[in-house]
Design an enzyme around this catalytic site. Structure first.
Site, PDB file in Angstrom:
ATOM      1  CB  SER A 278       4.825  15.864 -38.467  1.00 21.50           C
ATOM      2  OG  SER A 278       4.906  16.650 -37.289  1.00 21.50           O
TER       3      SER A 278
ATOM      4  CE1 TYR B  82      -0.315  16.943 -38.025  1.00 22.27           C
ATOM      5  CE2 TYR B  82       1.493  16.661 -36.468  1.00 22.27           C
ATOM      6  CZ  TYR B  82       1.004  17.179 -37.649  1.00 22.27           C
ATOM      7  OH  TYR B  82       1.815  17.938 -38.458  1.00 22.27           O
TER       8      TYR B  82
END
Length: 311
Positions: free
Chosen positions: A146, A159
């Site tokens: 990401s 995350y």
């Protein structure tokens, strides 16, 4: 290493029921690959499989329904895939989830849920299917990290921790697998127009009303179509790129983090303050804070990526 050959390849894609995963499945079928598609959403996965079979009747498509949060179920699915497909040319670990809230607003169980899907499942599937990749000449591994595997904003402890872990794991494998002829790519998308905000998991300590305000604003910031993201990824695979960044919102923060690895948060805040209005810069806790790049979740209002989505 020669360019990746998609024709007649067997490609395994996780999180394939919608978003980037579904777009990758369509793109791979169009390039002549047979597919093994994993997702927890049986109904949506069946829809994707039906569309691909109708559009590409010559392609073999093997759906596997599995919840990657369950380690035992993941092991069973991996064994099923390994037995049915002893030679795999491409594995794409795309599935991922996100959790909204600061570290002190989430429980350890909620944190562990993110770790299980975003990192443990990636490691588990890669370990189980690596022999099948090694058995196929010219194979390739793709792990989707990401933007938050490049920078770590507030409100994204779970995350970012998992996406940085995916990045490090992938980079180590890239060096380890050179002698085996297995290419390895780490993918870092910016904001992809998936269904992530519809399926949010919110930290137990996050105010729901404030979160909903942030979610509606965030919906307007997703600008990159999944099909476009999938094409960028597949072009990177074909060219054996070690790293693929999708969108300016991933590329610019990456440059800033390289220039100022310990101070990029302040630099991003200064730059983004030029374009973000005050209400958008509020966290779900209601406190004023720095804005996020337009293609990523607000810090404490991160909507969930279903197992078929990745950002």
């Amino acid at each position: 290493m020669r360019r990746f050959d998609f024709h007649s390849a067997t490609a395994v894609v996780t999180g394939a029921a919608s978003g980037i995963g579904a777009a990758l499945a369509h793109g791979l079928a169009a390039r002549g690959s047979d597919l093994v598609l994993l997702d927890r959403d049986a109904e949506r996965l069946a829809t994707v499989v039906g569309m691909i079979r109708a559009a590409y009747p010559g392609r073999r498509v093997d759906p596997v329904v599995v919840d990657l949060a369950d380690a035992a179920a993941t092991a069973g699915a991996a064994e099923q895939v390994r037995v049915r497909h002893p030679r795999i040319r491409l594995l794409v670990n795309n599935a991922g989830v996100a959790l909204g809230g600061r570290f002190d607003q989430v429980t350890l169980d909620e944190f562990q849920w993110v770790v299980d899907i975003n990192f443990r499942a990636v490691v588990q599937l890669t370990h189980a299917l690596l022999p099948a990749l090694k058995a196929e000449t010219g194979s390739h591994l793709v792990n989707v990290s990401s933007l938050f595997g490049l920078i770590a904003p507030p409100g994204q402890a779970a995350y970012s921790a998992t996406k940085f872990a995916v990045r490090g794991f992938t980079e180590a494998l890239r060096h380890e697998l050179v002698a085996d002829g297995v290419g390895v790519t780490s993918v870092h998308p910016g904001g992809i127009a998936t269904r992530i905000t519809e399926n949010a998991r919110i930290g137990s300590g996050v105010n729901r009303d404030d979160y909903e305000v942030g979610r509606r604003r965030f919906d307007r910031l997703l600008s990159i179509p999944p099909a476009r993201a999938a094409e960028v990824i597949l072009r990177g695979v074909e060219r054996r790129r070690p790293r693929v960044l999708i969108g300016l919102s991933a590329k610019l923060p990456d440059v800033i983090a390289r220039i100022a690895p310990s101070a990029y948060g302040r630099l991003l805040r200064v730059g983004l303050n030029q374009t973000a209005d005050a209400p958008t810069r509020r966290l779900t806790t209601g406190a004023a804070s720095s804005p996020q790049p337009a293609d990523e979740p607000p810090p404490a209002a991160s909507p969930t990526h279903r197992a078929e989505d990745a950002v």
